[in-house]
Design an enzyme around this catalytic site. Structure first.
Site, PDB file in Angstrom:
ATOM      1  N   TYR A   1       0.821  -1.211   0.000  1.00  0.00           N
ATOM      2  CA  TYR A   1       0.000   0.000   0.000  1.00  0.00           C
ATOM      3  C   TYR A   1       0.848   1.251   0.000  1.00  0.00           C
ATOM      4  O   TYR A   1       2.068   1.193   0.180  1.00  0.00           O
ATOM      5  CB  TYR A   1      -0.943  -0.004   1.206  1.00  0.00           C
ATOM      6  CG  TYR A   1      -0.264   0.312   2.523  1.00  0.00           C
ATOM      7  CD1 TYR A   1       0.561  -0.614   3.155  1.00  0.00           C
ATOM      8  CD2 TYR A   1      -0.428   1.561   3.134  1.00  0.00           C
ATOM      9  CE1 TYR A   1       1.193  -0.311   4.352  1.00  0.00           C
ATOM     10  CE2 TYR A   1       0.199   1.863   4.337  1.00  0.00           C
ATOM     11  CZ  TYR A   1       1.008   0.925   4.938  1.00  0.00           C
ATOM     12  OH  TYR A   1       1.636   1.233   6.116  1.00  0.00           O
TER      13      TYR A   1
ATOM     14  N   LYS B   1       6.452  -2.049   1.895  1.00  0.00           N
ATOM     15  CA  LYS B   1       5.278  -1.435   2.533  1.00  0.00           C
ATOM     16  C   LYS B   1       4.098  -2.391   2.442  1.00  0.00           C
ATOM     17  O   LYS B   1       3.133  -2.195   1.701  1.00  0.00           O
ATOM     18  CB  LYS B   1       4.969  -0.074   1.876  1.00  0.00           C
ATOM     19  CG  LYS B   1       4.257   0.869   2.827  1.00  0.00           C
ATOM     20  CD  LYS B   1       4.345   2.294   2.369  1.00  0.00           C
ATOM     21  CE  LYS B   1       3.361   3.213   3.089  1.00  0.00           C
ATOM     22  NZ  LYS B   1       3.442   3.199   4.533  1.00  0.00           N
TER      23      LYS B   1
ATOM     24  N   GLU C   1      12.628   2.221  14.029  1.00  0.00           N
ATOM     25  CA  GLU C   1      11.706   3.263  13.544  1.00  0.00           C
ATOM     26  C   GLU C   1      10.435   3.246  14.380  1.00  0.00           C
ATOM     27  O   GLU C   1      10.249   2.380  15.233  1.00  0.00           O
ATOM     28  CB  GLU C   1      11.380   3.049  12.064  1.00  0.00           C
ATOM     29  CG  GLU C   1      10.635   1.755  11.787  1.00  0.00           C
ATOM     30  CD  GLU C   1      10.255   1.562  10.325  1.00  0.00           C
ATOM     31  OE1 GLU C   1      10.291   2.518   9.538  1.00  0.00           O
ATOM     32  OE2 GLU C   1       9.898   0.425   9.964  1.00  0.00           O
TER      33      GLU C   1
ATOM     34  N   LEU D   1      11.270   1.157   6.943  1.00  0.00           N
ATOM     35  CA  LEU D   1      10.695   1.629   5.680  1.00  0.00           C
ATOM     36  C   LEU D   1      11.462   2.885   5.249  1.00  0.00           C
ATOM     37  O   LEU D   1      11.700   3.774   6.078  1.00  0.00           O
ATOM     38  CB  LEU D   1       9.213   1.961   5.851  1.00  0.00           C
ATOM     39  CG  LEU D   1       8.548   2.393   4.548  1.00  0.00           C
ATOM     40  CD1 LEU D   1       8.286   1.183   3.658  1.00  0.00           C
ATOM     41  CD2 LEU D   1       7.251   3.129   4.812  1.00  0.00           C
TER      42      LEU D   1
HETATM   43  N1  PMP Z   1       7.964   3.671   8.790  1.00  0.00           N
HETATM   44  C1  PMP Z   1       6.772   3.037   8.837  1.00  0.00           C
HETATM   45  C2  PMP Z   1       6.695   1.689   9.467  1.00  0.00           C
HETATM   46  C3  PMP Z   1       5.624   3.655   8.300  1.00  0.00           C
HETATM   47  O1  PMP Z   1       4.443   3.014   8.322  1.00  0.00           O
HETATM   48  C4  PMP Z   1       5.727   4.958   7.752  1.00  0.00           C
HETATM   49  C5  PMP Z   1       4.504   5.648   7.230  1.00  0.00           C
HETATM   50  N2  PMP Z   1       4.207   5.266   5.927  1.00  0.00           N
HETATM   51  C6  PMP Z   1       6.999   5.569   7.724  1.00  0.00           C
HETATM   52  C7  PMP Z   1       8.091   4.901   8.246  1.00  0.00           C
HETATM   53  C8  PMP Z   1       7.177   6.926   7.111  1.00  0.00           C
HETATM   54  O2  PMP Z   1       7.122   6.862   5.713  1.00  0.00           O
HETATM   55  P1  PMP Z   1       6.571   8.056   4.823  1.00  0.00           P
HETATM   56  O3  PMP Z   1       7.402   9.254   5.188  1.00  0.00           O
HETATM   57  O4  PMP Z   1       6.797   7.621   3.443  1.00  0.00           O
HETATM   58  O5  PMP Z   1       5.133   8.245   5.185  1.00  0.00           O
END
Ligand code: PMP
Length: 290
Positions: free
Chosen positions: A32, A146, A178, A202
């Site tokens: 997603y 993701k 994270e 991620l």
């Molecule tokens: N890590 C995780 C586990 C996440 O779910 C997200 C949110 N999508 C992020 C980091 C931050 O990613 P982004 O800046 O692309 O939203």
């Protein structure tokens, strides 16, 4: 009336239904994206779509649409739903097939769904900062995908919610990885430190925007593993995500971060992040004013 995308078509949202044997529903067999919309325009759309393609390909799902087609569809959806400030949620699954762990051997059409949601910028939290807790990272070893499988992330976030906190900072033993839905940064002696983008986190699009603005504004960055001790000893801590942007963290597990309010580097990065949004999406009328 609200609209959604189902398999390449924009239809009434209440009509967008999936089969009980959709592999996303049964196994979380899909990926997603969440894309931010400001002033009716997508922010970092290309980066999100690139990551969407990369995530799908890494689990062997070939997108049946080009990135151009998807972008056009999403733009149409924003207009149809008259979305000004909010998010687009989009997911693709391996499709509908009799339940079996192994991938279907016959050709199956992947299922694509997207819809929008009105979400204001969290300006109050961006100003005051948020509280967090620590929790062991119990997730799998491909956090760079993701994936729809978010149970580890959900359990972490729920732990934070029960404690009245905004986010759970995950760590593998002594190493901070994270947040449950965000990337984590510390600042020490003016240097911004964050986990390198490998299989344990991620690769956040917001993280990348932050790293770019750091590079073009002579803010020193170290992309490396940092420990719980370094987190406890940091001058500033913040998180980043598509919906939360650059969010100051003022408390970790009941202990104040440094002075207990957003620090100067975090505030500077918030300002630079807003400038990036304005470059792509036009003027913001709800800037973070300190
Ligand atoms: N890590 C995780 C586990 C996440 O779910 C997200 C949110 N999508 C992020 C980091 C931050 O990613 P982004 O800046 O692309 O939203």
């Amino acid at each position: 009336m609200r609209f959604a995308i189902l398999n390449g078509e924009i239809i009434e949202r209440s009509e967008a239904k999936v089969d009980v044997e959709d592999r996303g529903y049964q196994f979380g067999d899909g990926v997603y994206e969440v894309i931010r919309v400001y002033n009716g325009k997508m922010f970092t759309a290309t980066e999100h779509l690139n990551r969407f393609v990369k995530s799908s390909e890494s689990i062997g799902i070939t997108l049946p649409y080009t990135q151009e087609q998807l972008t056009k569809l999403l733009e149409e959806l924003i207009v149809k739903n008259n979305l000004q400030v909010g998010t687009i949620y989009m997911q693709i699954t391996r499709g509908i097939s009799p339940r079996n762990h192994a991938f279907p051997t016959e050709k199956v059409m992947p299922s694509l769904v997207a819809y929008t949601k009105e979400v204001a910028r969290p300006v109050e939290n961006l100003k005051t900062g948020v509280k967090t807790i620590l929790t062991e990272d119990i997730r799998w070893l491909r956090c760079d995908i993701k994936s729809l499988n978010l149970l580890g992330n959900l359990l972490a976030k729920q732990k934070a919610a029960v404690e009245g906190c905004f986010e759970a900072i995950q760590h593998r033993s002594e190493d901070v990885t994270e947040g449950s839905s965000s990337n984590i940064f510390i600042v020490k002696n003016g240097i911004v430190i964050t986990h390198q983008s490998d299989n344990l986190i991620l690769k956040g699009i917001s993280k990348d925007v932050i790293l770019q603005v750091c590079a073009s504004n002579n803010i020193e960055v170290e992309e490396r593993i940092f420990t719980l001790d370094e987190l406890a000893d940091a001058d500033e801590v913040f998180l980043s995500s598509t919906t939360a942007e650059v969010m100051p963290i003022i408390e970790v597990d009941g202990k104040s971060v440094a002075a207990g309010f957003p620090g100067p580097v975090t505030r500077r990065l918030q300002e630079l992040f807003e400038q990036e949004i304005e470059k792509q999406c036009g003027s913001l009328n709800d800037k973070i004013l300190y």
